[in-house]
Design a protein around this motif. Structure first.
Motif, PDB file in Angstrom:
ATOM      1  N   LEU A 136      83.383  51.000 -28.280  1.00 13.71           N
ATOM      2  CA  LEU A 136      82.196  50.789 -27.071  1.00 13.71           C
ATOM      3  C   LEU A 136      82.612  51.726 -25.961  1.00 13.71           C
ATOM      4  CD1 LEU A 136      81.502  47.091 -27.591  1.00 13.71           C
ATOM      5  CD2 LEU A 136      80.076  48.627 -28.391  1.00 13.71           C
ATOM      6  N   ASN A 137      81.450  52.449 -25.521  1.00 15.04           N
ATOM      7  CA  ASN A 137      81.519  52.935 -24.092  1.00 15.04           C
ATOM      8  C   ASN A 137      81.756  51.572 -23.288  1.00 15.04           C
ATOM      9  OD1 ASN A 137      80.546  53.931 -21.492  1.00 15.04           O
ATOM     10  ND2 ASN A 137      80.692  55.748 -22.586  1.00 15.04           N
ATOM     11  N   THR A 138      82.392  51.796 -21.987  1.00 14.05           N
ATOM     12  CA  THR A 138      82.780  50.648 -21.193  1.00 14.05           C
ATOM     13  C   THR A 138      81.259  50.448 -20.393  1.00 14.05           C
ATOM     14  OG1 THR A 138      83.716  52.151 -19.505  1.00 14.05           O
ATOM     15  CG2 THR A 138      85.197  50.715 -20.787  1.00 14.05           C
ATOM     16  N   ASN A 139      80.454  51.307 -20.270  1.00 13.57           N
ATOM     17  CA  ASN A 139      79.278  51.006 -19.690  1.00 13.57           C
ATOM     18  C   ASN A 139      78.317  50.574 -20.643  1.00 13.57           C
ATOM     19  OD1 ASN A 139      79.955  52.172 -17.232  1.00 13.57           O
ATOM     20  ND2 ASN A 139      79.788  54.185 -17.857  1.00 13.57           N
ATOM     21  N   HIS A 140      78.510  50.325 -21.898  1.00 13.86           N
ATOM     22  CA  HIS A 140      77.672  49.887 -23.144  1.00 13.86           C
ATOM     23  C   HIS A 140      77.537  48.163 -22.548  1.00 13.86           C
ATOM     24  CE1 HIS A 140      75.677  48.616 -26.772  1.00 13.86           C
ATOM     25  NE2 HIS A 140      75.504  49.703 -26.903  1.00 13.86           N
ATOM     26  N   PRO A 141      76.227  47.679 -22.739  1.00 22.13           N
ATOM     27  CA  PRO A 141      75.908  46.310 -22.661  1.00 22.13           C
ATOM     28  C   PRO A 141      76.653  45.333 -23.237  1.00 22.13           C
ATOM     29  CG  PRO A 141      73.931  47.431 -22.650  1.00 22.13           C
ATOM     30  CD  PRO A 141      74.978  48.522 -23.118  1.00 22.13           C
ATOM     31  N   LEU A 142      77.176  45.793 -24.563  1.00 23.22           N
ATOM     32  CA  LEU A 142      77.924  44.745 -25.364  1.00 23.22           C
ATOM     33  C   LEU A 142      79.625  44.898 -24.824  1.00 23.22           C
ATOM     34  CD1 LEU A 142      76.712  45.696 -29.011  1.00 23.22           C
ATOM     35  CD2 LEU A 142      76.026  43.688 -27.348  1.00 23.22           C
ATOM     36  N   ALA A 143      79.768  45.877 -24.148  1.00 16.05           N
ATOM     37  CA  ALA A 143      81.388  46.154 -23.637  1.00 16.05           C
ATOM     38  C   ALA A 143      81.869  44.981 -23.022  1.00 16.05           C
ATOM     39  CB  ALA A 143      81.610  47.345 -22.783  1.00 16.05           C
ATOM     40  N   GLU A 144      81.170  43.945 -22.539  1.00 16.79           N
ATOM     41  CA  GLU A 144      81.623  42.802 -21.648  1.00 16.79           C
ATOM     42  C   GLU A 144      81.818  41.604 -22.859  1.00 16.79           C
ATOM     43  OE1 GLU A 144      82.264  42.761 -18.639  1.00 16.79           O
ATOM     44  OE2 GLU A 144      81.941  45.018 -18.334  1.00 16.79           O
ATOM     45  N   ARG A 145      81.348  41.586 -23.851  1.00 15.65           N
ATOM     46  CA  ARG A 145      81.532  40.395 -24.961  1.00 15.65           C
ATOM     47  C   ARG A 145      82.952  40.531 -25.199  1.00 15.65           C
ATOM     48  NH1 ARG A 145      76.036  39.867 -28.199  1.00 15.65           N
ATOM     49  NH2 ARG A 145      74.638  40.175 -26.412  1.00 15.65           N
ATOM     50  N   GLU A 146      83.424  39.254 -25.574  1.00 14.01           N
ATOM     51  CA  GLU A 146      84.859  39.177 -26.176  1.00 14.01           C
ATOM     52  C   GLU A 146      84.673  39.584 -27.895  1.00 14.01           C
ATOM     53  OE1 GLU A 146      87.564  38.076 -25.176  1.00 14.01           O
ATOM     54  OE2 GLU A 146      86.784  38.146 -23.005  1.00 14.01           O
ATOM     55  N   HIS A 147      83.621  39.286 -28.343  1.00  6.88           N
ATOM     56  CA  HIS A 147      83.491  39.452 -29.594  1.00  6.88           C
ATOM     57  C   HIS A 147      82.038  40.170 -30.057  1.00  6.88           C
ATOM     58  CE1 HIS A 147      86.604  36.418 -29.686  1.00  6.88           C
ATOM     59  NE2 HIS A 147      86.852  37.135 -30.957  1.00  6.88           N
ATOM     60  N   ILE A 148      81.806  40.941 -31.116  1.00 10.90           N
ATOM     61  CA  ILE A 148      80.758  41.645 -31.514  1.00 10.90           C
ATOM     62  C   ILE A 148      80.142  41.274 -32.845  1.00 10.90           C
ATOM     63  CG2 ILE A 148      79.483  43.599 -31.773  1.00 10.90           C
ATOM     64  CD1 ILE A 148      80.601  43.456 -28.895  1.00 10.90           C
ATOM     65  N   ALA A 149      79.133  40.434 -32.883  1.00  7.95           N
ATOM     66  CA  ALA A 149      78.473  40.221 -34.096  1.00  7.95           C
ATOM     67  C   ALA A 149      77.943  41.364 -34.771  1.00  7.95           C
ATOM     68  CB  ALA A 149      77.401  39.207 -33.888  1.00  7.95           C
ATOM     69  N   ALA A 150      77.801  41.344 -36.286  1.00 10.77           N
ATOM     70  CA  ALA A 150      77.104  42.473 -36.943  1.00 10.77           C
ATOM     71  C   ALA A 150      75.635  42.669 -36.466  1.00 10.77           C
ATOM     72  CB  ALA A 150      77.446  42.027 -38.543  1.00 10.77           C
TER      73      ALA A 150
END
Length: 301
Positions: A169-183
């Protein structure tokens, strides 16, 4: 012509004396005399003119001495090269590895190996696991670093480590702050994946197909390096192995998957260890040590 006789002859010319040649070669004087006599008989010419204990080389002998010196040096070089190959300090090694293993884990190992053994001719290819396994089977490569080859190829496989997939992920992406990413978090995003023949793509497809069907928008990209730069340019997210080397501080980050646990064993694939040269065996040992701290400590100690 007897190689030993030529060696004796060359020493006699150099010293101008049979006895001194015998001392250098650690032969009995009679052995030196007998070898020279046999050489002269074989050639049908006199190589020396005897003058008491000293000898003078004839014209034919002078010519033969020049040729013999060249031949003896060549044989000496051959002996040294063969010895160097047997010790792993010469010869050739042909290997291949998948990406990003090649760049992230093997590049420094290969560089160190080449610095230590500069006379070894090393060729390293980068390709897919299937292609690597087939080339090893065909004898085009000594070994490969890849996923487990198909059983029909009848190759030995030695697992070294397991790799897991994550989301780049790009560090500016909204998901970048999460510990894990769900499918399910990837729905509506452009997901950058490798080509279908890539082991990591196969791993992803198998993992995602085992979950509740999710509509994802894919773009196939044939290079992790390109995926890395596309994500950095804020286009999509990438499915990549979890290598810290693919991350960039302040620009890119890899997050593990929350609901999937896709992993694959990566290791050494080879056809017949007994046919491997010493240099290939030493390089395989260096690769093992690079991923196994215990082996690395043994090598240091």
């Amino acid at each position: 012509m007897d190689f030993r006789a030529l060696k004796t002859f060359e020493a006699c010319v150099r010293h101008g004396h049979f006895l001194k040649a015998a001392e250098e070669l650690q032969y009995a004087p009679s052995t030196v005399t007998l070898q020279i006599q046999r050489l002269e008989t074989d050639l049908g010419v006199s190589l020396f003119v005897r003058d008491g204990k000293r000898v003078t080389v004839t014209e034919a002998g002078r010519w033969l001495q020049q040729e013999a010196s060249i031949l003896l040096k060549s044989i000496g070089a051959m002996r040294q090269t063969v010895a160097d190959i047997a010790s792993g300090n010469n010869g050739s090694v042909r290997l291949a590895a998948i990406e990003p293993v090649a760049s992230q884990q093997l590049a420094s190992v290969i560089a160190d190996f080449c610095n230590i053994r500069p006379n070894v001719e090393l060729t390293m290819e980068v390709g897919g696991s299937r292609a690597i396994a087939e080339k090893v089977r065909a004898g085009e490569l000594e070994f490969g670093v890849c996923s487990a080859p198909p059983s029909k190829l009848m190759l030995a496989f030695e697992p070294l480590f397991e790799e897991k997939l994550g989301v780049l992920l790009n560090t500016n992406h909204p998901l970048a702050e999460r510990e894990h990413i769900a499918a399910s978090d990837l729905a509506g995003l452009t997901v950058l994946v490798k080509e279908p023949t890539c082991i990591y793509r196969e791993l992803w497809d198998t993992a995602i197909d085992s979950t509740v069907p999710i509509e994802l928008s894919y773009m196939e990209v044939g290079s992790f390096f390109v995926i890395q730069h596309m994500v950095k340019a804020a286009f999509g997210v990438g499915i990549v192995p979890m290598y810290s080397g693919l991350e960039q501080e302040g620009a890119l980050v890899i997050k593990p998957l929350a609901d999937l646990n896709p992993s694959v064993a990566i290791g050494l694939a080879y056809k017949d260890k007994s046919l491997l040269g010493k240099a290939a065996i030493l390089l395989m040992e260096a690769i093992r040590a690079s991923v196994n701290p215990d082996l690395r400590d043994q090598a240091i100690n």
